[in-house]
Design a protein around this motif. Sequence first.
Motif, PDB file in Angstrom:
ATOM      1  N   LYS A 162      53.825  26.898 -36.864  1.00 20.10           N
ATOM      2  CA  LYS A 162      53.036  28.093 -37.145  1.00 20.10           C
ATOM      3  C   LYS A 162      51.874  28.226 -36.157  1.00 20.10           C
ATOM      4  N   THR A 163      51.191  27.160 -35.861  1.00 25.47           N
ATOM      5  CA  THR A 163      50.085  27.188 -34.898  1.00 25.47           C
ATOM      6  C   THR A 163      50.604  27.501 -33.491  1.00 25.47           C
ATOM      7  N   GLY A 164      51.737  26.945 -33.137  1.00 26.63           N
ATOM      8  CA  GLY A 164      52.342  27.211 -31.829  1.00 26.63           C
ATOM      9  C   GLY A 164      52.722  28.669 -31.659  1.00 26.63           C
ATOM     10  N   VAL A 165      53.276  29.276 -32.714  1.00 30.56           N
ATOM     11  CA  VAL A 165      53.649  30.686 -32.662  1.00 30.56           C
ATOM     12  C   VAL A 165      52.409  31.559 -32.501  1.00 30.56           C
ATOM     13  N   TRP A 166      51.361  31.229 -33.261  1.00 36.36           N
ATOM     14  CA  TRP A 166      50.114  32.003 -33.138  1.00 36.36           C
ATOM     15  C   TRP A 166      49.500  31.860 -31.756  1.00 36.36           C
ATOM     16  N   ALA A 167      49.565  30.673 -31.176  1.00 38.02           N
ATOM     17  CA  ALA A 167      49.033  30.444 -29.829  1.00 38.02           C
ATOM     18  C   ALA A 167      49.821  31.248 -28.803  1.00 38.02           C
ATOM     19  N   MET A 168      51.155  31.233 -28.910  1.00 33.31           N
ATOM     20  CA  MET A 168      51.990  31.997 -27.983  1.00 33.31           C
ATOM     21  C   MET A 168      51.761  33.490 -28.145  1.00 33.31           C
ATOM     22  N   LEU A 169      51.597  33.957 -29.374  1.00 27.01           N
ATOM     23  CA  LEU A 169      51.325  35.368 -29.631  1.00 27.01           C
ATOM     24  C   LEU A 169      49.976  35.773 -29.029  1.00 27.01           C
ATOM     25  N   GLY A 170      48.972  34.909 -29.186  1.00 31.77           N
ATOM     26  CA  GLY A 170      47.657  35.189 -28.611  1.00 31.77           C
ATOM     27  C   GLY A 170      47.695  35.250 -27.094  1.00 31.77           C
ATOM     28  N   ILE A 171      48.437  34.341 -26.479  1.00 37.91           N
ATOM     29  CA  ILE A 171      48.558  34.337 -25.022  1.00 37.91           C
ATOM     30  C   ILE A 171      49.283  35.590 -24.545  1.00 37.91           C
ATOM     31  N   CYS A 172      50.330  35.981 -25.236  1.00 35.38           N
ATOM     32  CA  CYS A 172      51.060  37.203 -24.870  1.00 35.38           C
ATOM     33  C   CYS A 172      50.170  38.444 -24.983  1.00 35.38           C
ATOM     34  N   LEU A 173      49.390  38.535 -26.043  1.00 32.71           N
ATOM     35  CA  LEU A 173      48.472  39.662 -26.198  1.00 32.71           C
ATOM     36  C   LEU A 173      47.404  39.664 -25.111  1.00 32.71           C
ATOM     37  N   LEU A 174      46.927  38.505 -24.723  1.00 34.35           N
ATOM     38  CA  LEU A 174      45.940  38.405 -23.662  1.00 34.35           C
ATOM     39  C   LEU A 174      46.521  38.894 -22.333  1.00 34.35           C
TER      40      LEU A 174
END
Length: 90
Positions: A4-16
């Motif tokens: 779950k933390t990994g998915v949120w991190a990847m989502l945040g990086i993609c949005l950035l």
Amino acid sequence: MDIKTGVWAMLGICLLVLSIGVLRRKAEILLNFCVRTILGIVAIYTMNMMLNGLGIESAVGLNPISVLTVGSLGTGGFALLYGISFYHLL
């Protein structure tokens, strides 16, 4: 790190990365507008001086509307302003 933390991190990086791309495109549009505006003001001033030197009493004023026209349309806006000015001479 759990999934779950990994998915949120990847989502945040993609949005950035997407937001950086959008901001870069908007900055490019703003820069193009500013360059066209400055060059348009110089071109209008130069053309007014040339026409004045030739004795032609057709000048385009430097006001917010003409500056926005040249900044938005570029060379076409410059030609439009002088076309309207020469039309009034007829």
